[in-house]
Design an enzyme around this catalytic site. Structure first.
Site, PDB file in Angstrom:
ATOM      1  N   ARG A  41       0.851  -1.191   0.000  1.00 10.49           N
ATOM      2  CA  ARG A  41       0.000   0.000   0.000  1.00 10.49           C
ATOM      3  C   ARG A  41       0.884   1.238   0.000  1.00 10.49           C
ATOM      4  O   ARG A  41       1.125   1.847   1.033  1.00 10.49           O
ATOM      5  CB  ARG A  41      -0.916  -0.018   1.217  1.00 10.49           C
ATOM      6  CG  ARG A  41      -1.988   1.058   1.097  1.00 10.49           C
ATOM      7  CD  ARG A  41      -3.159   0.764   1.948  1.00 10.49           C
ATOM      8  NE  ARG A  41      -2.724   0.486   3.308  1.00 10.49           N
ATOM      9  CZ  ARG A  41      -3.551   0.159   4.285  1.00 10.49           C
ATOM     10  NH1 ARG A  41      -4.810   0.038   4.054  1.00 10.49           N
ATOM     11  NH2 ARG A  41      -3.099  -0.064   5.493  1.00 10.49           N
TER      12      ARG A  41
ATOM     13  N   HIS B  38      12.797 -21.447   7.270  1.00 10.49           N
ATOM     14  CA  HIS B  38      14.099 -21.078   6.686  1.00 10.49           C
ATOM     15  C   HIS B  38      15.253 -21.893   7.269  1.00 10.49           C
ATOM     16  O   HIS B  38      16.332 -21.943   6.693  1.00 10.49           O
ATOM     17  CB  HIS B  38      14.339 -19.565   6.780  1.00 10.49           C
ATOM     18  CG  HIS B  38      14.774 -19.078   8.126  1.00 10.49           C
ATOM     19  ND1 HIS B  38      13.899 -18.828   9.145  1.00 10.49           N
ATOM     20  CD2 HIS B  38      16.005 -18.799   8.618  1.00 10.49           C
ATOM     21  CE1 HIS B  38      14.562 -18.410  10.206  1.00 10.49           C
ATOM     22  NE2 HIS B  38      15.848 -18.383   9.910  1.00 10.49           N
TER      23      HIS B  38
ATOM     24  N   HIS C 148      11.258 -24.552  13.535  1.00  8.00           N
ATOM     25  CA  HIS C 148      12.697 -24.772  13.372  1.00  8.00           C
ATOM     26  C   HIS C 148      13.212 -25.938  14.237  1.00  8.00           C
ATOM     27  O   HIS C 148      13.911 -26.826  13.762  1.00  8.00           O
ATOM     28  CB  HIS C 148      13.494 -23.526  13.764  1.00  8.00           C
ATOM     29  CG  HIS C 148      13.038 -22.266  13.075  1.00  8.00           C
ATOM     30  ND1 HIS C 148      12.507 -22.271  11.810  1.00  8.00           N
ATOM     31  CD2 HIS C 148      13.047 -20.975  13.469  1.00  8.00           C
ATOM     32  CE1 HIS C 148      12.204 -21.024  11.463  1.00  8.00           C
ATOM     33  NE2 HIS C 148      12.515 -20.218  12.459  1.00  8.00           N
TER      34      HIS C 148
HETATM   35  C1  BG6 Z   1      12.505 -16.572  13.023  1.00  6.66           C
HETATM   36  C2  BG6 Z   1      11.857 -16.152  14.316  1.00  6.66           C
HETATM   37  O1  BG6 Z   1      11.778 -17.610  12.436  1.00  6.66           O
HETATM   38  O2  BG6 Z   1      13.829 -17.008  13.266  1.00  6.66           O
HETATM   39  C3  BG6 Z   1      12.687 -15.097  15.019  1.00  6.66           C
HETATM   40  O3  BG6 Z   1      10.560 -15.653  14.062  1.00  6.66           O
HETATM   41  C4  BG6 Z   1      14.123 -15.532  15.137  1.00  6.66           C
HETATM   42  O4  BG6 Z   1      12.140 -14.793  16.293  1.00  6.66           O
HETATM   43  C5  BG6 Z   1      14.669 -16.001  13.804  1.00  6.66           C
HETATM   44  O5  BG6 Z   1      14.894 -14.439  15.618  1.00  6.66           O
HETATM   45  C6  BG6 Z   1      16.071 -16.563  13.929  1.00  6.66           C
HETATM   46  O6  BG6 Z   1      16.578 -16.924  12.676  1.00  6.66           O
HETATM   47  P1  BG6 Z   1      18.131 -17.194  12.475  1.00  6.66           P
HETATM   48  O7  BG6 Z   1      18.240 -17.674  11.074  1.00  6.66           O
HETATM   49  O8  BG6 Z   1      18.841 -15.884  12.739  1.00  6.66           O
HETATM   50  O9  BG6 Z   1      18.525 -18.228  13.485  1.00  6.66           O
END
Ligand code: BG6
Length: 508
Positions: A63, A201, A263
């Site tokens: 937006r 991720h 994760h």
């Molecule tokens: C995210 C979380 O999925 O992963 C965050 O929502 C967290 O709270 C982050 O800080 C950490 O990712 P990485 O790759 O830095 O370990």
């Protein structure tokens, strides 16, 4: 006459980079943190590595009253600041002509019609035959309206587009089992199940993928990877940062939903799963799913879990606020910023082996690791004084930082006595390989555009993970988290939880 096959076009040939077909990446929520810090830089890094096709367009939607040029400037600033690979003007010059923007709110039909038209126009202007991936980098509350718009305009329709249409869904994928199912139904109504990519991720991290290589490409580890030899497994995700500016999101979620449900349970699944029959996406997911379904949440939640919330304190020499003092956090909040859970896996391989999982913010440093702690040798023919410095053998997969693997075992201290002490054999990515690892998002964005689902959890995995977390959340309802000082390793109770079982957390 058939021409002989060109050996340089053999898809098995590792020298051939995997490059997507001409396509567009549509990013919803392009003004957000994720787009600026991860997605746009990932696109630049892929372009810099020559992994994007010449017919490639990034289309931002938000937006804002922007033209293509305004968005291009912002994207450039984000890429320059956050890209992993060195900055090269000529790479950006090639990308910059392929960056487009459509402005509008998610309720704005006309804006979505324009988006659909813009995608159609790419066929003639950029030679992109209908292929597009839609990245939903937006709050979950906005999913329904955006999905509805994608359905209404026919943008999600493979047949209508003449190419493929895929959707990328960021976590959190629901907030419990029921909402995850509702979300699944919603997404599946609009896209075909095969075209849905759920992002976790962590699966894009090299070190996480290496768990499978370590286990299944070697003979050394698998024979001892079971309850006969393994005493326990510790999975740690420690962050030194607090919640930053994410109070609105974080306070309604907490650590268990934010990072354990996804994760950490994925790390656990990769560590504990059986060997897949092949590295096909479906085979790996099948094995992970079996583990997730075999997890038994603790019966006595008060005893086998610890929730914590950070107090003010010192982290890396800096004074930091407590959680309740963070901007946007209600002063009575009972949301956890730390959690430790003792999980069991009910199958033959792991019966009796506790999996201790912990995650927290404002801990002394950033480290994520999986530590497989082996049993002590059944008999030690040494003087007690000589083995005082001998601990359990450990195999530690260091996910980040200092990516690598450490094997800890006892060795004789040089000298005239048979003193045995723990030493570490260290594999570090930085030393073993010349090429730096890609960022997780770089790998995952590329995989979506190629259509490779290996590193994406499917709906069943997401649901099985919620089935682990839901009973805990229910039991925690109305309880208060234990306070811990920022810069310490979580509440003391977490040490007691392991102490009761004769164990201690590894110094990560
Ligand atoms: C995210 C979380 O999925 O992963 C965050 O929502 C967290 O709270 C982050 O800080 C950490 O990712 P990485 O790759 O830095 O370990």
């Amino acid at each position: 006459m058939d021409l002989p096959a060109n050996p340089l076009r053999d898809p098995q040939d590792r020298r051939l980079p995997r490059i997507p077909e001409p396509c567009a990446l549509v990013i919803f929520g392009v003004t957000g943190d994720l787009a600026r810090k991860k997605l746009i830089p990932a696109v630049y890094d892929l372009a810099n590595r020559g992994l994007l096709p010449p017919g490639f367009v990034v289309l931002g939607f938000a937006r804002r009253d922007w033209g293509d040029g305004d968005f291009e400037q912002i994207a450039r600033a984000a890429a320059e600041k956050h890209a992993r690979t060195p900055w090269r003007d000529e790479v950006w010059a090639r990308l910059s002509g392929n960056i487009k923007f459509v402005g509008g709110s998610f309720e704005d039909d006309a804006a979505f019609d324009l988006l659909a038209q813009t995608l159609d126009d790419l066929r003639d202007s950029h030679g992109i035959p209908g292929n597009a991936a839609f990245y939903l980098s937006i709050p979950p509350s906005a999913f329904p309206v955006v999905l509805k718009q994608l359905g209404r305009t026919g943008m999600a329709d493979n047949d209508r587009s003449g190419g493929w249409r895929r959707v990328i869904v960021e976590k959190p994928f629901g907030s419990d089992l029921q909402s995850a199912r509702e979300l699944d139904d919603l997404v599946d109504d609009v896209f075909t199940a095969d075209d849905v990519f759920r992002i976790d991720h962590y699966l894009g991290k090299e070190t996480v993928q290496n768990i499978l290589a370590l286990r299944f490409a070697n003979t050394l580890f698998e024979p001892v990877w079971n309850s006969h030899y393994v005493d326990s497994v510790q999975i740690t995700m420690a962050e030194d940062v607090g919640i930053g500016t994410r109070a609105g999101f974080y306070d309604s979620v907490g650590t268990a939903r934010d990072v354990v449900q996804n994760h950490l349970l994925q790390l656990l699944a990769l560590t504990a799963m059986e060997e897949p029959t092949s590295f096909e996406a479906s085979e790996i997911r099948q094995e992970k799913l079996k583990v997730l379904r075999a997890i038994v949440p603790p019966k006595d939640v008060a005893k086998d879990t610890v929730r914590g919330q950070y107090l003010p304190g010192w982290v890396a020499g800096e004074r930091v606020k407590g959680y309740l003092d963070e901007d946007g956090v209600p002063p009575t909040s009972t949301t956890e910023t730390y959690v430790a859970i003792n999980l069991a896996i009910q199958n033959r391989r792991w019966a009796g082996v506790p999996f201790y999982v912990r995650a927290g913010k404002r801990l002394p440093r950033r480290v994520t690791e999986v530590a497989v702690m082996f049993k002590r040798a059944p008999h030690l023919p040494f003087q007690q004084a000589d083995i005082e410095m001998l601990g359990n053998n450990q195999l530690v997969i260091r996910v980040q930082p200092d990516e690598g693997v450490v094997l800890k075992f006892g060795s004789k201290v040089p000298g005239t006595t048979m003193e045995v002490r723990d030493i570490a054999m260290d594999f570090s990515y930085g030393e073993a390989f010349t090429e730096a690892s890609p960022e997780a998002y770089e790998r995952l964005v590329l995989d979506v555009l190629i259509g490779d689902k290996t590193l994406f959890p499917d709906a069943a995995e997401v649901e099985a993970s919620w089935a682990v977390i839901d009973p805990l959340e229910e039991a925690w309802e109305g309880t208060k988290p234990e306070p811990y000082r920022s810069g310490e390793w979580g509440p003391r109770l977490a040490d007691k939880m392991l102490g009761r079982e004769g164990r201690a957390w590894r110094r990560a």
